[in-house]
Design a protein around this motif. Structure first.
Motif, mmCIF file in Angstrom:
data_model
loop_
_atom_site.group_PDB
_atom_site.id
_atom_site.type_symbol
_atom_site.label_atom_id
_atom_site.label_comp_id
_atom_site.label_asym_id
_atom_site.label_seq_id
_atom_site.Cartn_x
_atom_site.Cartn_y
_atom_site.Cartn_z
ATOM 1 N N ILE A 140 49.460 48.627 33.330
ATOM 2 C CA ILE A 140 48.696 46.775 32.824
ATOM 3 C C ILE A 140 47.774 46.651 32.530
ATOM 4 O O ILE A 140 46.986 46.831 33.324
ATOM 5 N N ASP A 141 47.860 46.591 30.862
ATOM 6 C CA ASP A 141 46.705 46.466 29.770
ATOM 7 C C ASP A 141 46.186 45.030 29.786
ATOM 8 O O ASP A 141 47.055 44.193 29.306
ATOM 9 N N THR A 142 45.030 43.959 30.528
ATOM 10 C CA THR A 142 44.712 42.464 30.072
ATOM 11 C C THR A 142 43.608 42.224 29.088
ATOM 12 O O THR A 142 43.683 41.677 28.931
ATOM 13 N N ALA A 180 48.968 42.413 29.077
ATOM 14 C CA ALA A 180 49.146 40.893 29.599
ATOM 15 C C ALA A 180 48.746 40.334 29.063
ATOM 16 O O ALA A 180 47.704 40.437 29.182
ATOM 17 N N GLN A 186 50.600 39.104 33.700
ATOM 18 C CA GLN A 186 51.197 40.163 34.309
ATOM 19 C C GLN A 186 51.479 40.004 36.022
ATOM 20 O O GLN A 186 51.481 41.217 36.371
ATOM 21 N N VAL A 190 55.191 43.725 36.869
ATOM 22 C CA VAL A 190 54.508 45.165 38.474
ATOM 23 C C VAL A 190 55.960 44.992 38.788
ATOM 24 O O VAL A 190 56.441 45.833 38.771
ATOM 25 N N VAL A 212 45.690 49.143 36.699
ATOM 26 C CA VAL A 212 45.732 47.637 36.497
ATOM 27 C C VAL A 212 44.249 47.133 35.664
ATOM 28 O O VAL A 212 43.744 47.434 36.349
ATOM 29 N N ASP A 213 43.677 46.966 34.895
ATOM 30 C CA ASP A 213 42.827 46.881 34.268
ATOM 31 C C ASP A 213 42.966 45.892 32.971
ATOM 32 O O ASP A 213 43.717 45.832 31.864
ATOM 33 N N LEU A 215 42.190 43.304 37.202
ATOM 34 C CA LEU A 215 43.004 42.529 37.289
ATOM 35 C C LEU A 215 42.914 41.466 37.356
ATOM 36 O O LEU A 215 43.530 40.508 37.499
ATOM 37 N N HIS A 239 50.430 39.012 44.347
ATOM 38 C CA HIS A 239 50.219 39.899 42.601
ATOM 39 C C HIS A 239 49.714 41.330 43.977
ATOM 40 O O HIS A 239 50.422 42.785 43.785
ATOM 41 N N LEU A 243 52.183 44.994 44.585
ATOM 42 C CA LEU A 243 51.167 46.170 43.861
ATOM 43 C C LEU A 243 51.091 47.352 45.300
ATOM 44 O O LEU A 243 51.564 48.264 44.887
ATOM 45 N N VAL A 256 42.677 49.430 40.401
ATOM 46 C CA VAL A 256 42.578 48.268 39.831
ATOM 47 C C VAL A 256 41.455 47.942 39.606
ATOM 48 O O VAL A 256 40.426 48.304 40.233
#
Length: 325
Positions: A140-142, A180, A186, A190, A212-213, A215, A239, A243, A256
């Motif tokens: 999950i790329d923020t 995300a 985000q 999940v 998650v990068d 978080l 959240h 996870l 994370v």
């Protein structure tokens, strides 16, 4: 027991089972670890009905009762460890990054948090004999930090190290990336990750790592000022529990990354502190602090762990990935 269907639970007919699946509750185990309020709201059923369904699921899945220490010890033998690529780092972590746990790594920009994530995304796909878990990865790329060409470099480096041929395209096919765009998105990702993990459960590459990068990037940007702190922490808590549930149900490792803030009033010691407060500090199983050193060297400190002593490891971030310093 794992082959039981949702329809086999008392009080769950075809319509309710369909609602539960649409809400992301695809297995008896997923229902067993839910709360009545959560199940009732997502599946549009009353809380009393939800509580009965959860109790039946717990009995069917044998979750929620007391067990002796030797039974817990036996269960922990199934936990996997992902090789980090650095011997010193592995030793500090008791053999590598542990499955069924959340590992948080925090540090300032450019310290190598994303590099560690990329390296684990490669290493987890290797066989257990080679230091992996033979599984696939969800990212999950923020902050738009995932780079396929970096994976290619790391796979080539790993092939040279092991003296075998590895095709980086095969590795990329087993990495599932979702961008995300805000904190709500985000959290929803999940649930999507849980669906994807269920799809891949019986394949030759089940999901064994969720990254998650970062978080906290979206939470930090959207909740500004002290007045929004309680809402932010509540949402972050939900959240993190999502996870942890993912990690438990899929025997997967969760990594994370976290941003830091500077404490200008700190006269002694390191002024950098992770954001996310006590909620993140308590929920993360392992807490790592990474900081820059000379050249390509990085120092990783194990700040918190339920079973390992505090320690430090020195590693290098090179073209071939994370290696011994």
């Amino acid at each position: 027991m794992t082959e039981m269907l949702l329809e086999d639970l008392p009080g769950v007919g075809p319509a309710t089972a369909e609602k539960l699946r649409e809400a992301g509750f695809n297995s008896i185990e997923a229902v067993a670890v839910a709360s009545p309020a959560e199940l009732g709201a997502t599946a549009e059923i009353g809380e009393a009905t939800a509580a009965k369904i959860i109790n039946a699921a717990r009995q069917a899945a044998d979750i929620g009762g007391f067990e002796t220490g030797d039974m817990v010890f036996e269960r922990r033998q199934h936990i996997g460890k992902i090789n980090t690529g650095c011997i010193e780092f592995n030793e500090m972590m008791g053999g590598g990054i542990e499955s069924q746990s959340i590992t948080e790594i925090y540090g300032e920009f450019g310290s190598g948090k994303t590099q560690v994530g990329h390296q684990l995304a490669v290493n987890v796909q290797l066989s257990p004999e080679q230091g992996g878990l033979g599984g696939s990865v969800i990212i999950i790329d923020t902050e738009n930090t995932f780079r396929p060409d970096r994976i290619q470099q790391m796979v080539e480096g790993k092939a040279n190290e092991l003296g075998i041929e590895l095709d980086y395209e095969d590795f990329l096919k087993n990495i599932h990336v979702a961008r995300a765009f805000n904190s709500n998105h985000q959290i929803l990702l999940v649930d999507s990750a849980m669906d994807l993990a269920n799809e891949l459960k019986d394949s030759d590459k089940p999901v064994r790592l969720l990254i998650v990068d970062s978080l906290t990037a979206h939470f930090r940007a959207e909740y500004i000022g002290r007045g929004t702190l309680a809402d932010r922490q509540q949402k972050l808590n939900k959240h993190l529990h999502g996870l942890q549930r993912f990690a438990n149900l899929n025997n997967a490792a969760v990594l994370v990354t976290n941003q830091v803030m500077s404490k200008p009033d700190a006269f002694f010691g390191d002024p950098t502190k992770p954001i996310g407060g006590h909620i993140l500090g308590h929920t993360a199983t392992f807490r790592l602090y990474i900081r820059k050193s000379k050249g390509d060297k990085r120092i990783v400190k194990l700040v918190d762990s339920p079973n390992l002593p505090e320690g430090e490891a020195v590693l290098s971030v090179t073209r071939d990935g994370i290696v011994d310093a």
